[in-house]
Design an enzyme around this catalytic site. Structure first.
Site, PDB file in Angstrom:
ATOM      1  N   LYS A 104       2.625  16.024  15.094  1.00  0.00           N
ATOM      2  CA  LYS A 104       1.607  14.962  15.093  1.00  0.00           C
ATOM      3  C   LYS A 104       0.204  15.561  15.003  1.00  0.00           C
ATOM      4  O   LYS A 104      -0.650  15.030  14.308  1.00  0.00           O
ATOM      5  CB  LYS A 104       1.726  14.097  16.350  1.00  0.00           C
ATOM      6  CG  LYS A 104       2.893  13.117  16.293  1.00  0.00           C
ATOM      7  CD  LYS A 104       2.812  12.120  17.424  1.00  0.00           C
ATOM      8  CE  LYS A 104       3.982  11.156  17.382  1.00  0.00           C
ATOM      9  NZ  LYS A 104       4.029  10.278  18.549  1.00  0.00           N
ATOM     10  N   LYS A 185      13.450  12.355   9.907  1.00  0.00           N
ATOM     11  CA  LYS A 185      13.909  11.366  10.894  1.00  0.00           C
ATOM     12  C   LYS A 185      13.340   9.985  10.543  1.00  0.00           C
ATOM     13  O   LYS A 185      12.173   9.887  10.144  1.00  0.00           O
ATOM     14  CB  LYS A 185      13.387  11.818  12.267  1.00  0.00           C
ATOM     15  CG  LYS A 185      13.731  10.910  13.415  1.00  0.00           C
ATOM     16  CD  LYS A 185      12.946  11.278  14.661  1.00  0.00           C
ATOM     17  CE  LYS A 185      11.542  10.727  14.638  1.00  0.00           C
ATOM     18  NZ  LYS A 185      10.876  10.618  15.932  1.00  0.00           N
ATOM     19  N   LYS A 188       8.869   5.053  12.859  1.00  0.00           N
ATOM     20  CA  LYS A 188       8.071   3.828  12.747  1.00  0.00           C
ATOM     21  C   LYS A 188       6.803   4.057  11.943  1.00  0.00           C
ATOM     22  O   LYS A 188       6.272   3.133  11.349  1.00  0.00           O
ATOM     23  CB  LYS A 188       7.628   3.379  14.142  1.00  0.00           C
ATOM     24  CG  LYS A 188       8.719   2.887  15.042  1.00  0.00           C
ATOM     25  CD  LYS A 188       8.024   2.479  16.338  1.00  0.00           C
ATOM     26  CE  LYS A 188       8.895   2.593  17.536  1.00  0.00           C
ATOM     27  NZ  LYS A 188       8.126   2.841  18.759  1.00  0.00           N
TER      28      LYS A 188
HETATM   29  P1  AMP Z   1       9.807   5.833  19.929  1.00  0.00           P
HETATM   30  O1  AMP Z   1      10.002   5.376  18.515  1.00  0.00           O
HETATM   31  O2  AMP Z   1       9.201   7.202  19.999  1.00  0.00           O
HETATM   32  O3  AMP Z   1       9.149   4.836  20.805  1.00  0.00           O
HETATM   33  O4  AMP Z   1      11.286   6.055  20.478  1.00  0.00           O
HETATM   34  C1  AMP Z   1      12.041   5.103  21.194  1.00  0.00           C
HETATM   35  C2  AMP Z   1      13.475   5.592  21.332  1.00  0.00           C
HETATM   36  O5  AMP Z   1      14.130   5.567  20.069  1.00  0.00           O
HETATM   37  C3  AMP Z   1      13.600   7.040  21.839  1.00  0.00           C
HETATM   38  O6  AMP Z   1      14.697   7.122  22.742  1.00  0.00           O
HETATM   39  C4  AMP Z   1      13.895   7.838  20.590  1.00  0.00           C
HETATM   40  O7  AMP Z   1      14.640   9.006  20.851  1.00  0.00           O
HETATM   41  C5  AMP Z   1      14.713   6.841  19.777  1.00  0.00           C
HETATM   42  N1  AMP Z   1      14.559   7.091  18.330  1.00  0.00           N
HETATM   43  C6  AMP Z   1      13.403   7.040  17.612  1.00  0.00           C
HETATM   44  N2  AMP Z   1      13.626   7.316  16.313  1.00  0.00           N
HETATM   45  C7  AMP Z   1      14.963   7.567  16.191  1.00  0.00           C
HETATM   46  C8  AMP Z   1      15.834   7.904  15.102  1.00  0.00           C
HETATM   47  N3  AMP Z   1      15.353   8.042  13.861  1.00  0.00           N
HETATM   48  N4  AMP Z   1      17.150   8.064  15.350  1.00  0.00           N
HETATM   49  C9  AMP Z   1      17.650   7.915  16.599  1.00  0.00           C
HETATM   50  N5  AMP Z   1      16.891   7.596  17.689  1.00  0.00           N
HETATM   51  C10 AMP Z   1      15.564   7.416  17.489  1.00  0.00           C
END
Ligand code: AMP
Length: 319
Positions: A104, A185, A188
């Site tokens: 980031k 990966k 968002k």
């Molecule tokens: P965040 O998007 O950082 O708020 O992540 C929220 C949750 O979603 C966390 O537990 C991440 O590990 C999971 N997560 C985010 N992106 C992925 C992905 N591409 N595949 C699997 N888990 C994900």
């Protein structure tokens, strides 16, 4: 989860689905981490709306607010308070080594201190509740490792204070990759319109995105030699369906990619349809989300305050 961007099937398969599965086996606290969201600038009204959207998505996925607490991080000031105390026992070098920080910060001209401290605040979210396990996607495994290091360092400096938490990853779907670029990966914040399927995308859009997914130059599914795009499509299907490896092989071996994509798209549409219907019911119930979040914060506050009290005592801070 951070209340930023649109939650996608990676968030669902990596985390949310696992939460629903374990909610009756453990005492669970599901947090919406708005303090983490502001490590990058967020338009204030948009952020507030996103917090409620995420709460509604948790509920639509099947989290039961009667058994689990759903709460917003900034509604419980102990999160920020403990984060400071943990910051003081965390070497900067540990934080600079974090992969997510490196990725980031590389794209930003000016890096906020908040971005560096991000995993310490996450450690506080976890250690505040003396959590035994943290169910996350694979991208968070390194931050969990750091949380354990911080807990152990604090315990060795000040005496046994924190439970050292374990990590729980789903067997399939722990790392869903971008549909347009399966080497990245699913995220968002990625820009491409064919990158991710958002949980609130309508069926036609879901079909379009899945049908455009990057595959490889093989003519049909070959489990031994499949490229990352095909493996990603297969694991998305498997994570939604719960099929075993053998069932997956007998269903898909030799299938042409167009047919594979159709099956994956229909599997996603079939799961997200009822989910989206529940979401719409939840957001149309006046006052419901606010009451769930108020109740969640009230339930966890005594645990959080108890831990901060203990930490203050251990550190010799004024109580
Ligand atoms: P965040 O998007 O950082 O708020 O992540 C929220 C949750 O979603 C966390 O537990 C991440 O590990 C999971 N997560 C985010 N992106 C992925 C992905 N591409 N595949 C699997 N888990 C994900």
């Amino acid at each position: 989860m951070q209340p930023t961007g649109n939650l996608h099937i990676g968030n669902y398969l990596g985390a949310l689905k696992n939460w629903v599965r374990i909610q009756n086996d453990y005492e669970c606290i599901f947090c919406i981490v708005d303090l983490h969201a502001v490590t990058a600038f967020q338009e204030p009204a948009g952020l507030r709306a996103k917090i409620e959207e995420i709460a509604a998505l948790y509920l639509a996925a099947g989290i039961d607010p009667k058994t689990s607490a759903i709460m917003v991080q900034s509604a419980v000031p102990a999160h920020a308070e403990l984060a400071w105390m943990l910051t003081c026992v965390t070497p900067v070098g540990w934080l600079e080594r974090m992969t997510q920080y490196k990725a980031k910060s590389a794209t930003q001209e000016s890096v906020s201190d908040g971005l560096l401290q991000y995993p310490v605040l996450m450690a506080a979210d976890i250690l505040l509740y003396q959590a035994g396990i943290v169910p996350v996607g694979e991208d968070q495994a390194q931050h969990l490792e750091l949380t354990r290091d911080i807990a152990q360092r604090f315990n060795s400096l000040y005496g046994d204070t924190f439970v050292v938490p374990g990590t729980s990853l789903p067997a399939v779907g722990a790392r869903v990759m971008g549909l347009d670029d399966p080497t990245q990966k699913m995220s968002k914040s990625a820009a491409g319109t064919s990158h991710a399927v958002a949980l609130l995308d309508p069926p036609d859009k879901i079909r379009k995105i899945v049908m455009r997914a990057t595959t490889d130059s093989n003519p049909a599914v070959d489990f031994e030699n499949a490229g990352p795009g095909v493996r990603n499509l297969l694991s998305i299907y498997q994570a939604f369906d719960g099929a075993t490896d053998d069932e997956m092989k007998s269903r898909f071996a030799g299938m042409r990619y167009g047919d594979l994509k159709k099956q994956v798209a229909e599997m996603v549409v079939a799961h997200l349809g009822p989910f989206q219907q529940r979401y719409r019911q939840i957001v149309n119930e006046p006052g419901y989300l606010a009451s769930v979040l108020r109740d969640g914060a009230e339930r966890v506050r005594p645990i959080a305050d108890g831990t901060v009290g203990l930490v203050k005592e251990r550190m010799g801070l004024y109580k």
